[in-house]
Design a protein around this motif. Structure first.
Motif, PDB file in Angstrom:
ATOM      1  N   ARG B 283     -17.475  31.823  11.180  1.00  0.00           N
ATOM      2  CA  ARG B 283     -17.920  30.716  10.351  1.00  0.00           C
ATOM      3  C   ARG B 283     -17.297  30.631   8.971  1.00  0.00           C
ATOM      4  N   GLU B 284     -16.776  31.773   8.480  1.00  0.00           N
ATOM      5  CA  GLU B 284     -16.194  31.690   7.148  1.00  0.00           C
ATOM      6  C   GLU B 284     -14.799  31.084   7.140  1.00  0.00           C
ATOM      7  N   GLU B 285     -14.066  31.353   8.174  1.00  0.00           N
ATOM      8  CA  GLU B 285     -12.674  30.900   8.152  1.00  0.00           C
ATOM      9  C   GLU B 285     -12.613  29.394   8.282  1.00  0.00           C
ATOM     10  N   ARG B 286     -11.617  28.817   7.665  1.00  0.00           N
ATOM     11  CA  ARG B 286     -11.620  27.380   7.454  1.00  0.00           C
ATOM     12  C   ARG B 286     -11.714  26.602   8.747  1.00  0.00           C
ATOM     13  N   ASN B 287     -11.069  27.074   9.769  1.00  0.00           N
ATOM     14  CA  ASN B 287     -11.021  26.249  10.969  1.00  0.00           C
ATOM     15  C   ASN B 287     -12.029  26.632  12.037  1.00  0.00           C
ATOM     16  N   ASN B 288     -12.701  27.761  11.835  1.00  0.00           N
ATOM     17  CA  ASN B 288     -13.730  28.125  12.794  1.00  0.00           C
ATOM     18  C   ASN B 288     -13.212  28.096  14.220  1.00  0.00           C
ATOM     19  N   VAL B 289     -12.074  28.751  14.423  1.00  0.00           N
ATOM     20  CA  VAL B 289     -11.359  28.579  15.690  1.00  0.00           C
ATOM     21  C   VAL B 289     -11.964  29.401  16.824  1.00  0.00           C
ATOM     22  N   VAL B 290     -12.113  28.782  17.993  1.00  0.00           N
ATOM     23  CA  VAL B 290     -12.488  29.500  19.205  1.00  0.00           C
ATOM     24  C   VAL B 290     -11.407  29.243  20.262  1.00  0.00           C
ATOM     25  N   LYS B 291     -11.358  30.136  21.255  1.00  0.00           N
ATOM     26  CA  LYS B 291     -10.335  30.004  22.299  1.00  0.00           C
ATOM     27  C   LYS B 291     -11.017  29.747  23.644  1.00  0.00           C
ATOM     28  N   LEU B 292     -10.421  28.823  24.416  1.00  0.00           N
ATOM     29  CA  LEU B 292     -10.925  28.515  25.754  1.00  0.00           C
ATOM     30  C   LEU B 292      -9.849  28.909  26.773  1.00  0.00           C
ATOM     31  N   THR B 293     -10.253  29.673  27.800  1.00  0.00           N
ATOM     32  CA  THR B 293      -9.308  30.093  28.833  1.00  0.00           C
ATOM     33  C   THR B 293      -9.898  29.784  30.202  1.00  0.00           C
ATOM     34  N   THR B 294      -9.114  29.115  31.076  1.00  0.00           N
ATOM     35  CA  THR B 294      -9.612  28.867  32.430  1.00  0.00           C
ATOM     36  C   THR B 294      -9.367  30.101  33.287  1.00  0.00           C
ATOM     37  N   GLN B 295     -10.308  30.359  34.209  1.00  0.00           N
ATOM     38  CA  GLN B 295     -10.143  31.479  35.139  1.00  0.00           C
ATOM     39  C   GLN B 295     -10.477  30.969  36.531  1.00  0.00           C
ATOM     40  N   GLY B 296      -9.434  30.802  37.350  1.00  0.00           N
ATOM     41  CA  GLY B 296      -9.649  30.288  38.700  1.00  0.00           C
ATOM     42  C   GLY B 296     -10.140  28.858  38.675  1.00  0.00           C
TER      43      GLY B 296
END
Lengths: 378, 378
Positions: B283-296
């Protein structure tokens, strides 16, 4: 170290303990929460320089299992993210596992957080109070006594001793007193405390405000332990330790006038609402001054005047007015604080002239006393 | 000038009109509220440089008398104290009387305020819109369209035109579009508006947010009037006038990708909660980045990593995954804003690779479209 715990119990305990954790602590490790697992249950601890809070979640209680799969151990976790994580986890139970290098894995359903923990050996040892002087009282009464006095503590650091509430226990009577030198709030109650006595215990107002927030009305009693420089409040699940303020609390009993020249008996809420309205136009000025004038034997006039904006005027029919006629000015804020603390429908206000402190007490109870110094307006 | 009015109606009208009154207006008299009494009812007006709000309380409505004892007239009153005064007056009706020198007496029961008013001739004349282009729509639909787009306006003044929502009416289709150049929100609906058409109307996001707060769901329709530089929203009791933003709104339709390489169908709320949890540590970092990865073909993994604090990892079983495998990073805030606007249980997300914008639409409705630009993380 590991355990599986009911999430709702963990949420409450974490929120309570967070009240003692500062974002900018004196020692860096105090920005963390200490978590200790034993076969009896989980203990969470938070602390800053003034207060320490410990919350205990027993493994079993009233036949319900709260914590399972316990492997005892101890760790310190960054407190900043912990409350939100626990609150937002998807399932009703939370798994807590400490792995290598103080890595803490917190999981619930398919959600899994890995947090960087710290060695608990670096966490300072909190003082263990040996109960020199201890007594018990019902929690609802204790919370009322805080609410009826703590608002009157000083917020100025010029006389630090006045930022606390003086707690006195003498002749089986417990007295809370607070004053900022413009007003004074006092509440008494009878306590069966055998041979316990003390009179110069001064607890920081901030500590009592936090304690009031986390004390649970559904629990029955709080045990209060006093030493020279600390006070411990203990309930079934919670220990709340606060430092005491240094110095001598001023002798306040002689501030309370013994005579009276005018007595008014009035409905608490009606007076409160009238003062509230009269203060609306005066809200910017520092003292928020309103004026009270008696008229005959049953009418009180409340007025306020703000040259740029306008004025307000209201009459109240009061129950009785006895004694001399009176015109007096005072802070509307102090008056509203005092009236809100009353708990009774009718109050008595005793005045000894326009320049002397006046006293407000409930009509049917002399255990609550509020004193206010008037304001000179000429 | 005088009148007696029902207090609850006055409270609501005053609160609505206050939304247009600034504490530091360009012209001093705009810190006041204009109050006009006619035999038909009372009109309150507030204005700043961007918006003007007029609220009308009819003397009679559905056989009920709202305002009585009317002597027509007009006055400007300091707005600052007015809402609190009206809210705290003791009785259900309020008497309003203008006396000499623009003194305004407001009384209710035994409470009486006298306020300093101003000559209404000094109050600026608000433009009267001649309805060049007007159409009507249901209020709940209009409010939804605001909520589904306005969050995506830019908060930066570098490109002022992007701080507004573009409202377009072409071929009986009304479209709201907002973008801050990192994401785009679009909502369409069919309108029976005969021959009305416009396409470069840009309403400040701030105006729409205020309008959304005061529009009453219980009223049926809002009439929307557009001119070159202003827009007027009118309901039975309310007129809301806003300036339009100058300049040409960018052509946004070409930003929306026409092909797709990966399609995910997923439960809206489940994805929203997972992203919410994954964003906690970032939450502190400016972009609040999360990663999405598909599996199967049915699992999506959401992860986030914050070196100092820890990491979070969660899997969701989704309805379908079609097309290429995908790893993509994006702002959790943008994704949560988009998902919250969806109104449907299931959404489709169409990706065209890790570096291209992706599109979110409800599974069963193509009138809402949210587009988000991914974040490079390597």
């Amino acid at each position: 170290m590991k355990f599986t715990i009911k999430r709702d119990l963990l949420i409450t305990a974490v929120q309570d303990v967070m009240k003692a954790i500062s974002a900018r602590p004196v020692i860096p490790i105090l920005s963390g929460m200490k978590i200790e697992a034993s076969i009896h249950g989980i203990t969470l601890t938070g602390s800053d320089s003034d207060i320490s809070i410990e919350s205990f979640i027993p493994s079993e209680e009233n036949g319900n299992v709260n914590v399972e799969n316990i492997e005892p151990g101890i760790i310190v976790l960054q407190a900043r993210y912990f409350p939100d994580i626990v609150r937002k986890l998807p399932q009703d139970t939370v798994d807590f596992i400490v792995e290598e290098n103080y890595q803490v894995k917190i999981s619930s359903g398919k959600s899994e957080f890995t947090l960087v923990g710290q060695n608990a050996e670096e966490y300072p040892h909190l003082p263990r109070l040996e109960a020199e002087t201890s007594f018990e009282m019902p929690i609802p009464l204790f919370k009322n006594m805080i609410k009826q006095t703590v608002f009157a503590v000083s917020t100025m650091e010029t006389r630090p001793i006045l930022t606390g509430v003086n707690i006195k226990l003498e002749n089986n009577e417990l007295t809370f007193t607070a004053t900022d030198s413009h007003r004074l709030a006092m509440r008494k109650t009878a306590i069966e405390a055998a041979e316990v006595e003390f009179h110069n215990v001064v607890v920081p107002g901030k500590s009592l405000n936090e304690l009031n927030k986390i004390l649970d009305d559904t629990e029955e009693t709080v045990e209060i332990n006093v030493t020279n420089n600390q006070i411990l409040f203990r309930t079934k699940h919670l220990s709340f330790l606060s430092r005491l303020l240094d110095g001598n609390y001023p002798e306040t009993s002689r501030l309370i006038p013994e005579e009276r020249k005018t007595r008014i008996a009035v409905n608490t809420k009606e007076l409160l609402n009238t003062i509230d309205r009269a203060s609306l136009l005066a809200r910017e000025e520092r003292n928020n001054v309103v004026k009270l004038t008696t008229q005959g034997s049953s009418i009180v006039e409340i007025t306020s005047n703000s040259p740029e904006v306008g004025n307000v005027h209201e009459e109240i029919v009061v129950e009785t007015i006895e004694g001399e006629e009176l015109k007096i000015s005072f802070s509307s804020k102090y008056m509203m604080d005092a009236l809100k603390s009353m708990e009774y429908d009718e109050v008595i206000i005793d005045f000894t002239g326009a320049m002397r402190p006046f006293v407000i007490i409930p009509k049917e109870d002399d255990s609550i006393l509020q004193l206010i110094l008037p304001v000179r307006t000429y």
